[in-house]
Motif scaffolding. Structure first.
Motif, mmCIF file in Angstrom:
data_model
loop_
_atom_site.group_PDB
_atom_site.id
_atom_site.type_symbol
_atom_site.label_atom_id
_atom_site.label_comp_id
_atom_site.label_asym_id
_atom_site.label_seq_id
_atom_site.Cartn_x
_atom_site.Cartn_y
_atom_site.Cartn_z
ATOM 1 N N TRP A 14 -7.501 -29.499 -14.870
ATOM 2 C CA TRP A 14 -6.152 -29.416 -14.283
ATOM 3 C C TRP A 14 -5.085 -29.498 -15.378
ATOM 4 N N GLU A 15 -5.269 -30.434 -16.296
ATOM 5 C CA GLU A 15 -4.304 -30.616 -17.377
ATOM 6 C C GLU A 15 -4.269 -29.398 -18.291
ATOM 7 N N ALA A 16 -5.431 -28.825 -18.574
ATOM 8 C CA ALA A 16 -5.481 -27.618 -19.403
ATOM 9 C C ALA A 16 -4.802 -26.457 -18.687
ATOM 10 N N LEU A 17 -5.057 -26.325 -17.393
ATOM 11 C CA LEU A 17 -4.425 -25.280 -16.594
ATOM 12 C C LEU A 17 -2.909 -25.442 -16.609
ATOM 13 N N ALA A 33 -5.354 -17.896 -10.987
ATOM 14 C CA ALA A 33 -5.818 -16.586 -10.532
ATOM 15 C C ALA A 33 -6.102 -15.665 -11.720
ATOM 16 N N ILE A 34 -5.238 -15.702 -12.724
ATOM 17 C CA ILE A 34 -5.444 -14.877 -13.923
ATOM 18 C C ILE A 34 -6.712 -15.304 -14.651
ATOM 19 N N LEU A 35 -6.856 -16.616 -14.871
ATOM 20 C CA LEU A 35 -8.026 -17.116 -15.594
ATOM 21 C C LEU A 35 -9.323 -16.856 -14.836
ATOM 22 N N LEU A 36 -9.280 -16.990 -13.535
ATOM 23 C CA LEU A 36 -10.468 -16.708 -12.730
ATOM 24 C C LEU A 36 -10.851 -15.232 -12.849
#
Length: 58
Positions: A14-17, A33-36
């Protein structure tokens, strides 16, 4: 049409996101959504490469 997804993720993720989203001036939802999408594309690429037949040695 877009779909919604609820997920429970570790605090560290979560913190990295949050950090990446802030750096790119996006919401955490947009960034997730982009990373997924990138992760799915990378997995598909990796999988397709591993399924290609090896060339016979001469």
């Amino acid at each position: 049409m877009s779909k919604k997804l609820n997920a429970i993720i570790p605090d560290e993720t979560w913190e990295a996101l949050e950090q990446i989203a802030n750096e790119e001036m996006r919401t955490k939802s947009q960034m997730a959504a982009i990373l997924l999408g990138e992760a799915i594309a990378a997995r598909r690429t990796k999988k397709s490469k591993s399924q290609k037949p090896e060339k016979a040695e001469e």
